[in-house]
Motif scaffolding. Structure first.
Motif, PDB file in Angstrom:
ATOM      1  N   ASN B 196       0.554  -1.230   0.155  1.00 29.98           N
ATOM      2  CA  ASN B 196      -0.075   0.106  -0.107  1.00 29.98           C
ATOM      3  C   ASN B 196       0.872   1.193   0.077  1.00 29.98           C
ATOM      4  OD1 ASN B 196      -2.413   1.376  -0.021  1.00 29.98           O
ATOM      5  ND2 ASN B 196      -2.615   1.413   2.202  1.00 29.98           N
ATOM      6  N   ARG B 198       2.498   4.526  -1.972  1.00 26.39           N
ATOM      7  CA  ARG B 198       1.880   5.676  -2.774  1.00 26.39           C
ATOM      8  C   ARG B 198       2.040   5.082  -4.317  1.00 26.39           C
ATOM      9  NH1 ARG B 198       2.981  10.868  -4.197  1.00 26.39           N
ATOM     10  NH2 ARG B 198       5.171  10.787  -3.772  1.00 26.39           N
ATOM     11  N   GLN B 201      -1.051   2.968  -4.721  1.00 25.35           N
ATOM     12  CA  GLN B 201      -2.145   3.700  -4.861  1.00 25.35           C
ATOM     13  C   GLN B 201      -2.186   4.534  -6.039  1.00 25.35           C
ATOM     14  OE1 GLN B 201      -1.710   6.397  -1.354  1.00 25.35           O
ATOM     15  NE2 GLN B 201      -1.901   4.769   0.134  1.00 25.35           N
ATOM     16  N   LYS B 206      -5.667   5.794  -7.084  1.00 26.27           N
ATOM     17  CA  LYS B 206      -6.165   6.514  -5.766  1.00 26.27           C
ATOM     18  C   LYS B 206      -5.244   7.620  -5.462  1.00 26.27           C
ATOM     19  CE  LYS B 206      -8.159   2.210  -4.007  1.00 26.27           C
ATOM     20  NZ  LYS B 206      -7.756   1.048  -3.015  1.00 26.27           N
ATOM     21  N   ALA B 207      -4.096   7.626  -6.236  1.00 23.74           N
ATOM     22  CA  ALA B 207      -3.076   8.895  -5.975  1.00 23.74           C
ATOM     23  C   ALA B 207      -2.357   9.272  -7.051  1.00 23.74           C
ATOM     24  CB  ALA B 207      -1.946   8.153  -4.585  1.00 23.74           C
TER      25      ALA B 207
END
Lengths: 263, 350
Positions: B196, B198, B201, B206-207
């Motif tokens: 998980n 960055r 993500q 999600k990022a």
């Protein structure tokens, strides 16, 4: 359910029950016991950790430890057929310091006339790669197999001989140690020092009333000179590497047949 | 009498079958871990570890965690696994080139992180251990790490007041065996999954990554860093020589295990997950920061025996990288830091 089906079910059940019970009621005269006795010797006398010896190269030696694995035991009948002791009950650790470990009792050997014994000195490669759940009894690295396993290079030590000699370096406190193993590797090929020995003898009877005691003499004096000269002054500490193969070539043929007697 | 013409018996049969089904469901649920003790993250391959022979359970995980942080595993009770495998540093020994063990003794290699081990097919820099369950015995018995005999550890735990009860919770009876001990430790280590960051993500949409990080990611692929640090695990689990000058320690790596000339100077390709916090770097910890690592690839690669072909593509060995590009790659590598993993209280001692 029809009548014939009911009959079939009944028949199946009775056959099942019969098979189940017959396993326990099997007449015992179809099998017997074989005892293997490992006698560690030096100059034909029982090896004694208290005694000082001289090896073939004139080096004075005293021993402090001698352990080896015996596994995958197989017996050959007169007619050439063989019986292999079931894998899960075919691993033994013989320790000079533990007299009981030097006598291996093999039960449930099918009756017959046997004329040869085959065994591995060490632990086969398959078992060396098995999960922790298959490493019980003699192979338990957290109990019986203490000191007989390489933790940094996963694998059992097959044959371990340690002692002291003035020929061993002083900075090593005159200690010599030979730890021989190597099962051939898992993902990459590595050293393979698995050695198998077959000893033939005059046919002996195994039955429910008679079973042989097979003496195996392990001539430690010839550990140093059987095939390759192993001089403590030159190699006093061998645990891995090419020379370990030379050592395994020596020790495999110091396992020789002694007395075979019937009990 | 048959089932068909006896409704009562049919009822009994159904009740029993339902009961069995119910029990098997509960058992299955317990084994796979209802709270997500171990699961394969999105995009990860199937684990190498055979979870069927050692399913992660809550009680097994808790026992493994207690063992991991217990100094009784060492000769004098001072060194636990957690000593050299610190969570905040992705379970490695931060700041130490060679890891320190018992009596302050120094080992000869840099402790590796414990992360995503379920996908690892060999352990240690030289791959000397090929099964996670056989791994923990090595640091326990290493004279410069915990310096204890494994059978003594088992004896100590057998005689302890707390452990037999915990073994019963995890494995059904109070018996302390090497198999259970090692499987419990494996259960804890298997749970140390980092997925998980960055970057993860970003993959999941999600990022976002910064412009510099994106440039670093592009270079990471373009320059072939992902030849060895490949896939979602950022390692291909192979053994390679990256051209470190061997004189530094005389450590020949994989050769120690195989004694094969072609394995000289080869070490396991480490994962890059959480690389930001696992300093120092390389098997001997010779580089204190990522700048040093990138400089090595750009400028310091030596033509040692068995240097990896991937580093011989240019006239000058190594990877052609400007200072700016090195910085961009480092920025990308830092997106592999998984703060949730590094701070997850479930994995911590207290």
């Amino acid at each position: 359910m029809s009548k014939s089906m009911k009959f079939q079910v009944l028949l199946c059940c009775s056959v099942f029950l019969f098979c189940g019970f017959s396993r326990y009621e099997k007449p015992k005269n179809t099998e017997g016991t074989v005892i293997l006795k490992f006698n560690n010797l030096f100059n034909k006398e029982a090896l004694d950790f208290e005694k000082a010896y001289t090896n073939a190269h004139g080096e004075k030696v005293k021993f402090t430890l001698l352990n080896y694995f015996i596994s995958n035991i197989k017996l050959t009948k007169e007619d050439g057929s063989t019986y292999a002791v079931p894998q899960d009950s075919s691993y033994f650790l013989v320790k000079q310091s533990d007299p009981a470990s030097k006598e291996i009792t093999l039960n449930h050997i099918p009756s017959g006339k046997y004329s040869a014994l085959t065994f591995t000195i060490g632990v086969d490669s398959l078992r060396n790669t098995m999960g922790i759940g298959s490493r019980t009894g003699a192979l338990d690295v957290g109990a019986t197999a203490k000191g007989m396993y390489w933790v940094w290079n996963s694998g059992y030590i097959f044959f371990k001989l340690e002692g002291t000699s003035p020929a061993a370096p002083e900075k090593q406190k005159n200690v010599f140690n030979y730890h021989i193993g190597g099962f051939g590797g898992y993902r990459s090929k590595t050293m393979n020092n698995i050695k198998t020995r077959t000893l033939a003898f005059k046919p002996v009877v195994v039955s429910n009333r008679k079973g042989p005691v097979i003496d195996i003499n392990v001539e430690i004096d010839h550990f140093f000179d059987q095939v390759n000269p192993i001089k403590i002054a030159e190699k006093s500490s061998v645990m891995w590497g090419e020379f370990s193969t030379k050592i395994s070539e020596n020790y495999v043929s110091i396992f020789n047949l002694g007395n075979v007697s019937s009990k | 009498m048959t089932i068909k013409n006896n409704p009562k018996r049919l009822g009994v049969c159904l009740t029993i079958s339902f009961g069995i089904w119910l029990v098997s469901c509960t058992l299955a649920g317990k084994e796979t871990g209802p709270s997500g003790l171990f699961s394969v993250p999105e995009g990860f391959p199937e684990p190498v570890y055979n979870l069927a022979v050692n399913p992660v359970t809550e009680d097994g995980f808790q026992l493994g965690k207690k063992l991991f942080f217990d100094g009784r595993l060492s000769r004098d009770g001072t060194i636990s696994c957690g000593e050299c495998h610190n969570q905040a540093h992705s379970f490695t020994h931060h700041g130490h080139g060679f890891s320190h063990g018992i009596d302050g003794k120094e080992g000869f290699r840099n402790a590796q992180p414990i992360v995503n081990v379920a996908w690892q097919n060999s352990f240690f820099w030289d791959g000397g251990v090929f099964n996670l369950d056989l791994f923990a015995i090595a640091p326990i018995e290493n004279p410069v790490e915990m310096d204890e005999k494994f059978p003594n550890v088992i004896e100590k735990l057998k005689k302890s007041e707390d452990y037999p009860k915990l073994f019963k919770k995890a494995f059904g009876t109070e018996e302390v065996t090497s198999e259970r001990f090692l499987k419990a430790l494996s259960q804890y280590m298997l749970s140390l999954v980092s997925a998980n960051s960055r970057y993860d993500q970003y993959l999941a949409g999600k990022a976002r990554l910064t412009e510099t990080e994106m440039k670093g990611l592009a270079l990471f692929k373009e320059k072939g860093c992902n030849t060895c640090h490949s896939g979602i695990l950022f390692t291909d689990h192979s053994f390679r020589s990256n051209g470190l000058a061997a004189e530094y320690t005389g450590d020949l790596g994989r050769f120690r295990i195989t004694e094969n000339e072609s394995d000289k100077n080869k070490f396991k390709v480490p994962t890059l997950r959480n690389i930001e916090v696992t300093y120092p770097y390389m098997h001997d910890g010779r580089f204190r920061n990522l700048e040093g690592v990138l400089e090595h690839y750009a400028d310091g690669v030596q033509e040692v025996d068995n240097l990896d072909p991937a580093l011989k593509k240019n006239p000058k060995p190594g990877i052609a990288l400007t200072k700016e590009q090195q910085g961009q790659i480092i920025a990308f590598l830092k997106t592999l830091t998984d703060t949730e993993f590094l701070n997850n209280k479930r994995f911590s001692k207290f």
